[in-house]
Design an enzyme around this catalytic site. Structure first.
Site, PDB file in Angstrom:
ATOM      1  N   LYS A 137      -1.149  95.964  38.239  1.00 48.62           N
ATOM      2  CA  LYS A 137      -1.103  95.046  39.578  1.00 48.62           C
ATOM      3  C   LYS A 137      -0.131  95.180  40.408  1.00 48.62           C
ATOM      4  O   LYS A 137       0.919  96.230  40.050  1.00 48.62           O
ATOM      5  CB  LYS A 137      -1.311  93.543  39.071  1.00 48.62           C
ATOM      6  CG  LYS A 137      -2.624  93.083  38.288  1.00 48.62           C
ATOM      7  CD  LYS A 137      -2.412  91.674  38.052  1.00 48.62           C
ATOM      8  CE  LYS A 137      -3.690  91.152  37.501  1.00 48.62           C
ATOM      9  NZ  LYS A 137      -3.777  89.789  37.321  1.00 48.62           N
ATOM     10  N   TYR A 181     -13.005  89.524  41.933  1.00 52.69           N
ATOM     11  CA  TYR A 181     -12.765  88.356  41.252  1.00 52.69           C
ATOM     12  C   TYR A 181     -13.707  87.390  41.526  1.00 52.69           C
ATOM     13  O   TYR A 181     -13.386  86.177  41.661  1.00 52.69           O
ATOM     14  CB  TYR A 181     -11.420  87.972  41.597  1.00 52.69           C
ATOM     15  CG  TYR A 181     -10.232  88.554  40.753  1.00 52.69           C
ATOM     16  CD1 TYR A 181     -10.051  88.480  39.359  1.00 52.69           C
ATOM     17  CD2 TYR A 181      -9.131  89.539  41.502  1.00 52.69           C
ATOM     18  CE1 TYR A 181      -9.073  89.078  38.611  1.00 52.69           C
ATOM     19  CE2 TYR A 181      -8.398  90.116  40.838  1.00 52.69           C
ATOM     20  CZ  TYR A 181      -8.134  89.985  39.362  1.00 52.69           C
ATOM     21  OH  TYR A 181      -7.205  90.479  38.492  1.00 52.69           O
ATOM     22  N   PHE A 187      -7.032  78.923  42.845  1.00 49.57           N
ATOM     23  CA  PHE A 187      -6.020  79.958  43.070  1.00 49.57           C
ATOM     24  C   PHE A 187      -6.625  81.290  43.922  1.00 49.57           C
ATOM     25  O   PHE A 187      -5.903  82.410  43.715  1.00 49.57           O
ATOM     26  CB  PHE A 187      -5.295  80.416  42.015  1.00 49.57           C
ATOM     27  CG  PHE A 187      -6.449  80.866  40.806  1.00 49.57           C
ATOM     28  CD1 PHE A 187      -6.662  82.094  40.510  1.00 49.57           C
ATOM     29  CD2 PHE A 187      -6.575  79.640  39.880  1.00 49.57           C
ATOM     30  CE1 PHE A 187      -7.538  82.279  39.639  1.00 49.57           C
ATOM     31  CE2 PHE A 187      -7.496  80.151  38.919  1.00 49.57           C
ATOM     32  CZ  PHE A 187      -8.162  81.330  38.776  1.00 49.57           C
ATOM     33  N   ARG A 189      -6.662  93.436  25.334  1.00 47.92           N
ATOM     34  CA  ARG A 189      -6.001  91.975  25.605  1.00 47.92           C
ATOM     35  C   ARG A 189      -5.000  91.770  24.484  1.00 47.92           C
ATOM     36  O   ARG A 189      -3.952  90.773  24.992  1.00 47.92           O
ATOM     37  CB  ARG A 189      -7.297  91.094  25.412  1.00 47.92           C
ATOM     38  CG  ARG A 189      -8.227  91.118  26.460  1.00 47.92           C
ATOM     39  CD  ARG A 189      -9.437  90.221  26.455  1.00 47.92           C
ATOM     40  NE  ARG A 189      -9.352  88.891  26.701  1.00 47.92           N
ATOM     41  CZ  ARG A 189      -9.166  88.342  27.795  1.00 47.92           C
ATOM     42  NH1 ARG A 189      -9.168  89.145  29.001  1.00 47.92           N
ATOM     43  NH2 ARG A 189      -8.989  86.942  28.003  1.00 47.92           N
ATOM     44  N   THR A 196      -2.475  85.248  29.501  1.00 51.05           N
ATOM     45  CA  THR A 196      -2.411  85.325  30.958  1.00 51.05           C
ATOM     46  C   THR A 196      -1.202  85.000  31.387  1.00 51.05           C
ATOM     47  O   THR A 196      -0.547  85.456  32.558  1.00 51.05           O
ATOM     48  CB  THR A 196      -3.536  84.364  31.647  1.00 51.05           C
ATOM     49  OG1 THR A 196      -4.771  85.008  31.112  1.00 51.05           O
ATOM     50  CG2 THR A 196      -3.772  84.574  33.215  1.00 51.05           C
ATOM     51  N   ARG A 246       2.637  91.742  29.244  1.00 52.11           N
ATOM     52  CA  ARG A 246       2.817  90.547  30.258  1.00 52.11           C
ATOM     53  C   ARG A 246       4.323  89.935  29.936  1.00 52.11           C
ATOM     54  O   ARG A 246       4.788  89.540  30.895  1.00 52.11           O
ATOM     55  CB  ARG A 246       1.634  89.600  30.124  1.00 52.11           C
ATOM     56  CG  ARG A 246       0.535  90.148  31.101  1.00 52.11           C
ATOM     57  CD  ARG A 246      -0.714  89.283  30.876  1.00 52.11           C
ATOM     58  NE  ARG A 246      -1.821  89.771  31.750  1.00 52.11           N
ATOM     59  CZ  ARG A 246      -2.995  89.181  31.639  1.00 52.11           C
ATOM     60  NH1 ARG A 246      -3.486  88.718  30.444  1.00 52.11           N
ATOM     61  NH2 ARG A 246      -3.949  89.502  32.580  1.00 52.11           N
ATOM     62  N   ASN A 280       1.403  88.629  36.877  1.00 53.31           N
ATOM     63  CA  ASN A 280       1.152  88.903  35.584  1.00 53.31           C
ATOM     64  C   ASN A 280       0.927  90.542  35.089  1.00 53.31           C
ATOM     65  O   ASN A 280       0.429  90.710  33.972  1.00 53.31           O
ATOM     66  CB  ASN A 280       0.213  87.783  34.927  1.00 53.31           C
ATOM     67  CG  ASN A 280      -1.292  88.230  35.184  1.00 53.31           C
ATOM     68  OD1 ASN A 280      -1.604  88.830  36.158  1.00 53.31           O
ATOM     69  ND2 ASN A 280      -2.266  87.523  34.463  1.00 53.31           N
ATOM     70  N   HIS A 312      -4.462  93.531  34.207  1.00 56.45           N
ATOM     71  CA  HIS A 312      -5.460  92.995  34.090  1.00 56.45           C
ATOM     72  C   HIS A 312      -6.287  93.499  33.041  1.00 56.45           C
ATOM     73  O   HIS A 312      -6.004  94.779  32.622  1.00 56.45           O
ATOM     74  CB  HIS A 312      -6.350  93.041  35.431  1.00 56.45           C
ATOM     75  CG  HIS A 312      -7.877  92.629  34.745  1.00 56.45           C
ATOM     76  ND1 HIS A 312      -8.342  91.192  35.190  1.00 56.45           N
ATOM     77  CD2 HIS A 312      -9.264  93.381  34.734  1.00 56.45           C
ATOM     78  CE1 HIS A 312      -9.597  91.315  34.701  1.00 56.45           C
ATOM     79  NE2 HIS A 312     -10.123  92.565  34.752  1.00 56.45           N
ATOM     80  N   GLU A 370     -16.922  96.221  35.333  1.00 59.00           N
ATOM     81  CA  GLU A 370     -15.669  96.288  35.902  1.00 59.00           C
ATOM     82  C   GLU A 370     -15.325  97.766  36.184  1.00 59.00           C
ATOM     83  O   GLU A 370     -14.959  97.968  37.244  1.00 59.00           O
ATOM     84  CB  GLU A 370     -14.606  95.361  35.438  1.00 59.00           C
ATOM     85  CG  GLU A 370     -14.749  94.004  35.550  1.00 59.00           C
ATOM     86  CD  GLU A 370     -13.684  93.325  34.794  1.00 59.00           C
ATOM     87  OE1 GLU A 370     -12.656  93.818  34.197  1.00 59.00           O
ATOM     88  OE2 GLU A 370     -13.712  92.030  34.861  1.00 59.00           O
TER      89      GLU A 370
HETATM   90  P1  CMP Z   1      -6.635  88.670  35.222  1.00 56.53           P
HETATM   91  O1  CMP Z   1      -6.702  88.874  33.801  1.00 56.53           O
HETATM   92  O2  CMP Z   1      -6.479  89.515  36.423  1.00 56.53           O
HETATM   93  O3  CMP Z   1      -7.966  87.686  35.815  1.00 56.53           O
HETATM   94  C1  CMP Z   1      -8.000  86.436  36.824  1.00 56.53           C
HETATM   95  C2  CMP Z   1      -6.562  86.229  37.101  1.00 56.53           C
HETATM   96  O4  CMP Z   1      -6.408  85.040  38.079  1.00 56.53           O
HETATM   97  C3  CMP Z   1      -5.639  86.086  36.218  1.00 56.53           C
HETATM   98  O5  CMP Z   1      -5.351  87.470  35.570  1.00 56.53           O
HETATM   99  C4  CMP Z   1      -4.401  85.525  36.912  1.00 56.53           C
HETATM  100  O6  CMP Z   1      -3.524  86.423  37.622  1.00 56.53           O
HETATM  101  C5  CMP Z   1      -5.098  84.874  38.062  1.00 56.53           C
HETATM  102  N1  CMP Z   1      -4.859  83.479  37.810  1.00 56.53           N
HETATM  103  C6  CMP Z   1      -5.349  82.522  36.667  1.00 56.53           C
HETATM  104  N2  CMP Z   1      -5.032  81.362  36.851  1.00 56.53           N
HETATM  105  C7  CMP Z   1      -4.034  81.312  37.900  1.00 56.53           C
HETATM  106  C8  CMP Z   1      -3.329  80.195  38.389  1.00 56.53           C
HETATM  107  N3  CMP Z   1      -3.512  79.066  37.981  1.00 56.53           N
HETATM  108  N4  CMP Z   1      -2.646  80.416  39.501  1.00 56.53           N
HETATM  109  C9  CMP Z   1      -2.627  81.655  40.218  1.00 56.53           C
HETATM  110  N5  CMP Z   1      -3.214  82.568  39.507  1.00 56.53           N
HETATM  111  C10 CMP Z   1      -4.142  82.453  38.515  1.00 56.53           C
END
Ligand code: CMP
Length: 133
Positions: free
Chosen positions: A9, A49, A57, A85, A91, A102, A112, A115, A126
């Site tokens: 990212k 997404y 968010f 994962r 996350t 992460r 974070n 992905h 994806e």
């Molecule tokens: P990712 O694995 O890319 O999949 C969905 C993304 O949404 C996740 O990583 C986070 O970066 C983002 N995400 C999930 N929850 C929140 C949150 N509460 N606030 C901001 N970003 C979020």
């Protein structure tokens, strides 16, 4: 072998961690089937997404993902989805196991670092989203 999609990212890219993350991908036994660097448009990020479109968010997530370069990788390995994962961690980087990507390179739930697909089916969907001609 199973397919998963990884994204390095904009936060990790800007902070100079892309090379180290790619090294880790190789060390963990993944085959890089496709890889490209790109600056996501808002439209491309929204499409990726879409499952989160009703979450509070969503706007922040789309703005962040289109804020700078990413590296997108389609990876293959035995149990690629669960292994990736495990390597990236939770996350929220504050909850990620020590030594996960992460934990090492993430800041918060939004920023974070990486992905990973959440299922075998989504790994293919994806990967096709970025790499199907
Ligand atoms: P990712 O694995 O890319 O999949 C969905 C993304 O949404 C996740 O990583 C986070 O970066 C983002 N995400 C999930 N929850 C929140 C949150 N509460 N606030 C901001 N970003 C979020």
């Amino acid at each position: 072998m199973e397919t998963t999609l990884a994204i390095i990212k904009p936060d990790a890219y800007k902070n100079g961690h892309a090379g180290k993350i790619i090294d880790r991908i190789i060390e963990e036994g993944f085959i890089i089937n496709h890889m490209k660097q790109l600056l996501l448009s808002k439209k491309k990020a929204e499409g990726f997404y879409e499952v989160h479109k009703d979450r509070p968010f969503f706007g922040e997530l789309v703005d962040f993902m289109s804020s700078g370069n990413c590296v997108v990788l389609s990876l293959k390995r035995e149990n690629a989805v669960s292994k990736w994962r495990e390597v990236i961690g939770a996350t929220n980087p504050e909850e990620a196991d020590k030594g996960t990507i992460r934990d090492l390179y993430g800041t918060d739930t939004g920023n974070n670092a990486v992905h990973g697909s959440d299922s075998s089916e989504n790994g293919i969907i994806e990967s096709n989203y970025f790499f199907k001609e």
